[in-house]
Design a protein around this motif. Structure first.
Motif, short mmCIF file in Angstrom:
data_model
loop_
_atom_site.label_atom_id
_atom_site.label_comp_id
_atom_site.label_asym_id
_atom_site.label_seq_id
_atom_site.Cartn_x
_atom_site.Cartn_y
_atom_site.Cartn_z
N ARG A 81 7.15 -19.08 63.68
CA ARG A 81 8.23 -19.31 62.71
C ARG A 81 8.17 -18.29 61.57
O ARG A 81 9.19 -17.88 61.04
N TYR A 82 6.96 -17.90 61.20
CA TYR A 82 6.75 -16.90 60.14
C TYR A 82 6.06 -15.69 60.75
O TYR A 82 4.94 -15.78 61.23
N LEU A 83 6.76 -14.57 60.73
CA LEU A 83 6.25 -13.34 61.30
C LEU A 83 5.77 -12.44 60.16
O LEU A 83 6.56 -12.03 59.32
N PHE A 84 4.46 -12.19 60.12
CA PHE A 84 3.87 -11.30 59.12
C PHE A 84 3.78 -9.92 59.74
O PHE A 84 2.97 -9.68 60.63
N GLU A 85 4.61 -8.99 59.26
CA GLU A 85 4.61 -7.62 59.74
C GLU A 85 3.96 -6.75 58.66
O GLU A 85 4.61 -6.38 57.69
N VAL A 86 2.69 -6.46 58.85
CA VAL A 86 1.92 -5.74 57.85
C VAL A 86 1.96 -4.25 58.13
O VAL A 86 1.65 -3.80 59.24
N SER A 97 -4.49 -2.13 53.19
CA SER A 97 -3.82 -2.94 54.21
C SER A 97 -4.77 -3.36 55.33
O SER A 97 -4.62 -4.45 55.89
N ASP A 98 -5.76 -2.52 55.66
CA ASP A 98 -6.73 -2.91 56.70
C ASP A 98 -7.45 -4.20 56.30
O ASP A 98 -7.64 -5.10 57.13
N GLY A 99 -7.83 -4.29 55.04
CA GLY A 99 -8.49 -5.50 54.55
C GLY A 99 -7.56 -6.70 54.57
O GLY A 99 -8.00 -7.82 54.87
N ILE A 100 -6.30 -6.48 54.25
CA ILE A 100 -5.31 -7.57 54.28
C ILE A 100 -5.10 -8.05 55.72
O ILE A 100 -5.06 -9.26 55.98
N ILE A 101 -5.00 -7.11 56.65
CA ILE A 101 -4.85 -7.47 58.07
C ILE A 101 -6.06 -8.29 58.52
O ILE A 101 -5.91 -9.35 59.14
N ASP A 102 -7.25 -7.82 58.19
CA ASP A 102 -8.47 -8.55 58.56
C ASP A 102 -8.49 -9.93 57.93
O ASP A 102 -8.88 -10.92 58.57
N TYR A 103 -8.08 -10.03 56.68
CA TYR A 103 -8.08 -11.32 55.99
C TYR A 103 -7.10 -12.30 56.66
O TYR A 103 -7.45 -13.46 56.88
N ILE A 104 -5.91 -11.83 56.99
CA ILE A 104 -4.93 -12.70 57.66
C ILE A 104 -5.46 -13.13 59.02
O ILE A 104 -5.34 -14.30 59.41
N ARG A 105 -6.09 -12.20 59.75
CA ARG A 105 -6.67 -12.52 61.06
C ARG A 105 -7.69 -13.65 60.91
O ARG A 105 -7.67 -14.63 61.67
N ALA A 135 2.35 -0.78 47.98
CA ALA A 135 1.30 -1.02 48.96
C ALA A 135 0.11 -1.78 48.36
O ALA A 135 -0.14 -1.65 47.16
N PRO A 136 -0.58 -2.54 49.21
CA PRO A 136 -0.25 -2.88 50.58
C PRO A 136 0.85 -3.93 50.62
O PRO A 136 0.98 -4.74 49.70
N MET A 137 1.63 -3.87 51.68
CA MET A 137 2.78 -4.78 51.74
C MET A 137 3.04 -5.22 53.17
O MET A 137 2.51 -4.64 54.11
#
Length: 168
Positions: A81-86, A97-105, A135-137
């Motif tokens: 329902r919610y698509l996070f496109e980093v 952004s790499d850290g944000i991606i890892d955190y979301i994962r 950024a990061p966004m």
């Protein structure tokens, strides 16, 4: 799999889009028509949906597949329902952004390209979204979430969960 069929309203919209271009140049309408198909198909483009668009625009299926697989704005499998496109290009990466991606994962317990078991969230990495100064966004639907931090990600996830619980 359900067969793809646009409503009369959507078919009229497709005709309006095709009419913007010279006769015989209906391929020019492909990108906006794919957006309609994705919206009508629950946020993703199945092979059946792409074949349907090919038929509508009198194109070969491969012409549609080439476009749908090239652009990250099209989803080729079901999404949450919610698509996070980093964004994962240079300026965003330099700003974390790499850290944000890892955190979301970690937070959602999914890998890039996966959807949470409850169907709420999908994590996707994309190329430049044109907001390098923020950024990061990431993009969520039509909205940009900028200057992301772990705290902002937590707030976004919590708000999505509250909204989902309220609207169920």
């Amino acid at each position: 799999m359900r067969e793809m069929n646009f409503s009369e309203e959507k078919l009229k919209k497709v005709q309006e889009i095709v009419a913007r271009y010279p006769e015989g140049k209906q391929k020019s309408a492909l990108i906006p028509v794919l957006h309609i198909a994705q919206e009508e198909n629950g946020g993703w483009l199945s092979a059946e949906a792409m074949d349907y668009v090919a038929g509508l625009l009198q194109l070969t299926p491969i012409e549609v597949y080439e476009v749908a697989t090239f652009y990250s704005m099209y989803n080729l499998k079901p999404v949450g329902r919610y698509l996070f496109e980093v964004c994962q290009t240079g300026p965003c990466m330099l700003n974390g952004s790499d850290g944000i991606i890892d955190y979301i994962r970690e937070k959602l317990n999914i890998k890039v390209g996966e959807t949470t078991a409850d169907g709420l969230f999908t994590l996707k990495t994309v190329e430049c979204l044109g907001a390098c100064g923020y950024a990061p966004m990431m993009q969520m639907g039509k909205h940009y979430k900028e200057h992301l931090t772990k705290e902002k990600v937590d707030q976004i996830i919590d708000e999505c969960r509250r909204t989902a619980a309220t609207n169920n």
